[in-house]
Motif scaffolding. Structure first.
Motif, PDB file in Angstrom:
ATOM      1  N   LEU A 154      20.034  17.308   9.401  1.00  0.00           N
ATOM      2  CA  LEU A 154      20.230  17.765  10.779  1.00  0.00           C
ATOM      3  C   LEU A 154      19.132  17.223  11.682  1.00  0.00           C
ATOM      4  O   LEU A 154      19.390  16.831  12.834  1.00  0.00           O
ATOM      5  CB  LEU A 154      20.264  19.295  10.805  1.00  0.00           C
ATOM      6  CG  LEU A 154      20.449  19.942  12.181  1.00  0.00           C
ATOM      7  CD1 LEU A 154      21.744  19.472  12.827  1.00  0.00           C
ATOM      8  CD2 LEU A 154      20.432  21.459  12.060  1.00  0.00           C
ATOM      9  N   GLN A 155      17.900  17.206  11.208  1.00  0.00           N
ATOM     10  CA  GLN A 155      16.805  16.610  11.974  1.00  0.00           C
ATOM     11  C   GLN A 155      17.110  15.151  12.326  1.00  0.00           C
ATOM     12  O   GLN A 155      16.835  14.691  13.434  1.00  0.00           O
ATOM     13  CB  GLN A 155      15.511  16.680  11.154  1.00  0.00           C
ATOM     14  CG  GLN A 155      14.983  18.091  10.939  1.00  0.00           C
ATOM     15  CD  GLN A 155      13.992  18.478  12.016  1.00  0.00           C
ATOM     16  OE1 GLN A 155      14.271  18.299  13.197  1.00  0.00           O
ATOM     17  NE2 GLN A 155      12.855  19.004  11.633  1.00  0.00           N
ATOM     18  N   LEU A 156      17.694  14.431  11.367  1.00  0.00           N
ATOM     19  CA  LEU A 156      18.026  13.027  11.611  1.00  0.00           C
ATOM     20  C   LEU A 156      19.053  12.899  12.726  1.00  0.00           C
ATOM     21  O   LEU A 156      18.925  12.052  13.624  1.00  0.00           O
ATOM     22  CB  LEU A 156      18.551  12.390  10.312  1.00  0.00           C
ATOM     23  CG  LEU A 156      19.037  10.944  10.409  1.00  0.00           C
ATOM     24  CD1 LEU A 156      17.905  10.023  10.838  1.00  0.00           C
ATOM     25  CD2 LEU A 156      19.607  10.482   9.064  1.00  0.00           C
ATOM     26  N   GLN A 157      20.097  13.739  12.701  1.00  0.00           N
ATOM     27  CA  GLN A 157      21.133  13.644  13.734  1.00  0.00           C
ATOM     28  C   GLN A 157      20.597  14.057  15.097  1.00  0.00           C
ATOM     29  O   GLN A 157      20.965  13.466  16.122  1.00  0.00           O
ATOM     30  CB  GLN A 157      22.335  14.511  13.328  1.00  0.00           C
ATOM     31  CG  GLN A 157      22.994  14.113  12.020  1.00  0.00           C
ATOM     32  CD  GLN A 157      23.421  12.668  11.992  1.00  0.00           C
ATOM     33  OE1 GLN A 157      23.821  12.105  13.011  1.00  0.00           O
ATOM     34  NE2 GLN A 157      23.325  12.041  10.828  1.00  0.00           N
ATOM     35  N   ILE A 158      19.730  15.070  15.109  1.00  0.00           N
ATOM     36  CA  ILE A 158      19.132  15.473  16.389  1.00  0.00           C
ATOM     37  C   ILE A 158      18.271  14.338  16.945  1.00  0.00           C
ATOM     38  O   ILE A 158      18.283  14.048  18.158  1.00  0.00           O
ATOM     39  CB  ILE A 158      18.307  16.762  16.206  1.00  0.00           C
ATOM     40  CG1 ILE A 158      19.223  17.925  15.817  1.00  0.00           C
ATOM     41  CG2 ILE A 158      17.527  17.081  17.460  1.00  0.00           C
ATOM     42  CD1 ILE A 158      18.489  19.216  15.514  1.00  0.00           C
ATOM     43  N   ALA A 159      17.517  13.656  16.075  1.00  0.00           N
ATOM     44  CA  ALA A 159      16.690  12.536  16.517  1.00  0.00           C
ATOM     45  C   ALA A 159      17.557  11.393  17.031  1.00  0.00           C
ATOM     46  O   ALA A 159      17.236  10.745  18.035  1.00  0.00           O
ATOM     47  CB  ALA A 159      15.800  12.063  15.368  1.00  0.00           C
ATOM     48  N   ARG A 160      18.660  11.106  16.327  1.00  0.00           N
ATOM     49  CA  ARG A 160      19.568  10.052  16.797  1.00  0.00           C
ATOM     50  C   ARG A 160      20.131  10.390  18.167  1.00  0.00           C
ATOM     51  O   ARG A 160      20.254   9.513  19.047  1.00  0.00           O
ATOM     52  CB  ARG A 160      20.702   9.869  15.799  1.00  0.00           C
ATOM     53  CG  ARG A 160      20.303   9.217  14.475  1.00  0.00           C
ATOM     54  CD  ARG A 160      21.521   9.035  13.593  1.00  0.00           C
ATOM     55  NE  ARG A 160      22.527   8.226  14.273  1.00  0.00           N
ATOM     56  CZ  ARG A 160      23.819   8.199  13.945  1.00  0.00           C
ATOM     57  NH1 ARG A 160      24.262   8.957  12.962  1.00  0.00           N
ATOM     58  NH2 ARG A 160      24.666   7.438  14.599  1.00  0.00           N
TER      59      ARG A 160
END
Length: 714
Positions: free
Chosen positions: A283-289
């Protein structure tokens, strides 16, 4: 009673010896666990429940302590059902700790114990666990076999669980067979809904959404994720609800809906803040993207660094997070930092691959040791049967000797019976030995895979000193005789090291020069000297398997040979002497020469065509790579790791690859397998390659394969 003893013995084989694991005192550990002993099982069932809750909470050490206490309470041998449950739960603990080979052994033992206890439902569950472990080890065929057996048992009982259907779907998904995977996912979803298990059904919906998103059906993926989110909200499971936001954000980004992705990201952050929940790395990755696509590169980089600080070192998500951080750094103009982050991501990816390879090798080692144990047991059983037959034979001989005083007719009859009995015994002994050999061959064929350990064992069986090198001189395998000739002991690891380091300076340079010439020569012989000054004769020839590998044979040399000087070798044959030796008439010789010349011309034409096709394939591969990626041959060599990159006069060059771009420069012994691997690498990695370019490249591949299928090219 005998079944219970057999079960206890089988369970003991699944656990390490007692000396390797110190068990606590039953009364003390029960007191620490706040569990009162019962008359039925002494508190073992409560300890199993406690271990399960600790395992679900991620506290693996506490779960192991609970199982140790349960083992101490059960005792040895203990109740067969409790011993079975202990072995099964230790297998689950090993699986959670990523000790997959050990978990597989325990799952197989648990399946054997449940079969002895006659518990068909437990056997089906254990076979499903075996399939899951085999899938993690990459043995998809074995995983399908175990999962299918589990499904057959459940169908026979009329109680099919969604877990085994979901595991089967996961195997087909990893095999790339989307259609059967989705069919089993739907069956698992129906099974969970029929048993009123909404949370498990929501897990299946999440996985189905991932498959749909991978196949480009973002709308269906969004619908399934929304359904799973509603189920989690109804159940009050905030952790799973937070996890669904990862998939919903990813779906929104795949559709180009940055605003929608921002809404899902904000909802996830609000949910995590309200319930004090840690954000999953995915989820952190998608928020960063989402933040980066929105132009907030600094926010994206900070989010990624925060996720990396919370993710353990061995987590596969570190690779994706590092790659995303490198992209954010590149967008911010931090080229040096982006390159460093990419290198770190590459190193983590290699470490993960090596860990997977180590697990597979560990599994193969366990399988090999098990096969050897079974072979030894079978050999002892065969010897016991033979000794029993010999004892029976001696008994009959004594009986025949006692009956020798009977009438002549009876004596003759007994003599005939004795001969017949001996023949039957010999036939039985031959049959037993034959069946044992067949069983041993089948076990070894099923248990052992073809890997580098088998190649090492094959080389060790040879008396002559042999080494297998790659095109750069790195040692891939060496037998015992080779280590002795090189002056290296068994404890010194040669595999993976440059062979030139085991010779003196002159010999190392001579070996390096010879390896550079191997692509253009059939064989070479060198006189070298080891670091200890021992003179050797090295014979190099290409490996018949291709791939640019070189087989090096070492022989002792006399002291008169100068180290590092090449030894002349003649391979030509005097045609005149050969003709005279046949004694044939001139006309016959001329006719044979004409046929040979015609065959030679045909072979030469076919080989020329093969070489042209090989160069055309390499040129087409580079053209496709440049069109799809916008980079050149150096990037292809570095990313594929098939071709070596050298430094010539201060600039990078892929000299080995460049020789395959013109027929005039093509080596005499071309590494055609590497050319094919390069083409397959481009076809598999370049998703943006146009359809016409992909079809043209595939035609070039088929043309080269058509040559390699002929006897002259193999």
């Amino acid at each position: 009673m005998s079944s219970v003893c057999a079960s206890a013995q089988a369970a003991a084989q699944c656990d390490p010896p007692r000396a390797a694991r110190t068990l606590p005192q039953p009364a003390l550990c029960l007191q620490r666990a706040k569990i009162a002993p019962t008359a039925a099982d002494g508190g073992a069932a409560a300890l199993f429940a406690q271990a399960k809750s600790q395992l679900e909470a991620g506290r693996l050490d506490e779960a192991e302590r609970a199982l140790d206490c349960a083992e101490a309470v059960i005792g040895n041998p203990g109740d067969a059902g409790l011993r079975y449950e202990l072995v099964r739960r230790r297998g689950i603990l090993d699986f959670r700790r990523e000790a997959v080979p050990q978990a597989l052994t325990r799952f197989e033992c648990a399946a054997a114990l449940s079969a002895e206890l006659g518990d068909r439902a437990a056997t089906a569950r254990d076979l499903s666990n075996v399939g899951a472990a085999l899938r993690r080890l990459g043995d998809f065929r074995g995983a399908l076999r175990s999962l299918t057996a589990s499904l057959d048992i459940q169908r026979a009982r009329g109680e099919v669980s969604g877990a085994v259907l979901n595991n089967l779907a996961d195997v087909y998904r990893e095999l790339g067979e989307t259609e059967p995977a989705m069919r089993y996912y739907r069956d698992a979803l129906a099974a969970y809904r029929a048993k009123a298990e909404p949370v498990e059904a929501a897990h299946v919906l999440e996985t189905m959404a991932e498959v749909a998103l991978d196949t480009g059906d973002a709308r269906q993926a969004s619908a399934w994720l929304q359904e799973a989110l509603a189920a989690y909200r109804a159940d009050g499971n905030r952790v799973y609800e937070l996890r669904v936001h990862d998939g919903l954000t990813r779906v929104a980004l795949s559709q180009g809906g940055i605003a929608q992705a921002q809404r899902w990201s904000a909802a996830a952050l609000a949910l995590a803040d309200a319930w004090k929940l840690p954000l999953p790395p995915a989820l952190q990755l998608q928020i960063a993207r989402t933040a980066q696509l929105s132009g907030n590169t600094a926010v994206a980089a900070a989010r990624l660094r925060e996720a990396l600080a919370a993710v353990p070192e061995g987590d596969p998500m570190r690779v994706a997070l590092l790659e995303a951080l490198a992209a954010a750094q590149e967008s911010a103009g931090e080229a040096a930092a982006a390159n460093a982050t990419l290198r770190e991501a590459h190193a983590k990816a290699i470490a993960l691959a090596r860990a997977q390879h180590d697990r597979q090798l560990d599994w193969l080692r366990v399988r090999f040791e098990s096969a050897e144990q079974q072979r030894t047991i079978a050999a002892l059983e065969s010897e016991n049967r033979l000794r029993s037959a010999q004892f029976q034979q001696r008994t009959l001989m004594l009986w025949f000797a006692g009956a020798a005083g009977l009438a002549a007719v009876l004596g003759v009859w007994l003599l005939l019976q004795r001969r017949r009995q001996r023949e039957r015994l010999r036939e039985e002994a031959r049959r037993v030995r034959h069946e044992e050999e067949l069983a041993r061959y089948r076990r070894e064929a099923d248990a052992l895979a073809e890997d580098r350990s088998l190649l090492q064992a094959l080389l060790d069986s040879r008396d002559d000193a042999l080494c297998l090198l790659d095109a750069e001189g790195q040692v891939l395998a060496v037998n015992r005789a080779g280590r002795l000739r090189l002056g290296a002991g068994d404890e010194e690891g040669l595999v993976g090291q440059p062979l030139a380091g085991f010779f003196d300076e002159a010999g190392g340079h001579a070996l390096a020069s010879a390896l550079e010439r191997m692509e253009d020569s059939a064989a070479q012989r060198l006189s070298l000297a080891t670091r200890q000054g021992r003179p050797l004769i090295a014979a190099l020839e290409p490996w018949s398997g291709g791939d640019g590998l070189v087989v090096l044979a070492l022989q002792p040399s006399d002291a008169a040979t100068t180290a590092g000087a090449p030894i002349a070798a003649t391979a030509a044959t005097d045609a005149t002497d050969a003709t005279d030796a046949t004694g044939a008439e001139p006309g016959v010789v001329v006719g044979a020469a004409s046929v040979a010349a015609a065959d030679g011309a045909a072979d030469a034409a076919m080989r020329d065509g093969f070489r042209r096709s090989l160069v055309e394939l390499m040129l087409a591969t580079l053209e496709a790579w440049e069109r799809a990626t916008g980079t050149g041959r150096l990037e292809l060599a570095e990313k594929s790791r098939i071709w070596r990159v050298n430094i010539d006069d201060g600039r990078l060059r892929a000299r080995a690859l460049e020789r395959y771009l013109a027929v005039s420069k093509l080596p005499r012994n071309p590494r055609w397998r590497d050319v094919l691997r390069s083409a397959y690498y481009v076809l598999s990695r370049c998703d943006g390659l146009p359809a016409d370019s992909r079809a043209a490249l595939q035609q070039r591949v088929d043309a080269v394969l058509a040559y390699t299928r002929r006897d002259a090219m193999v």
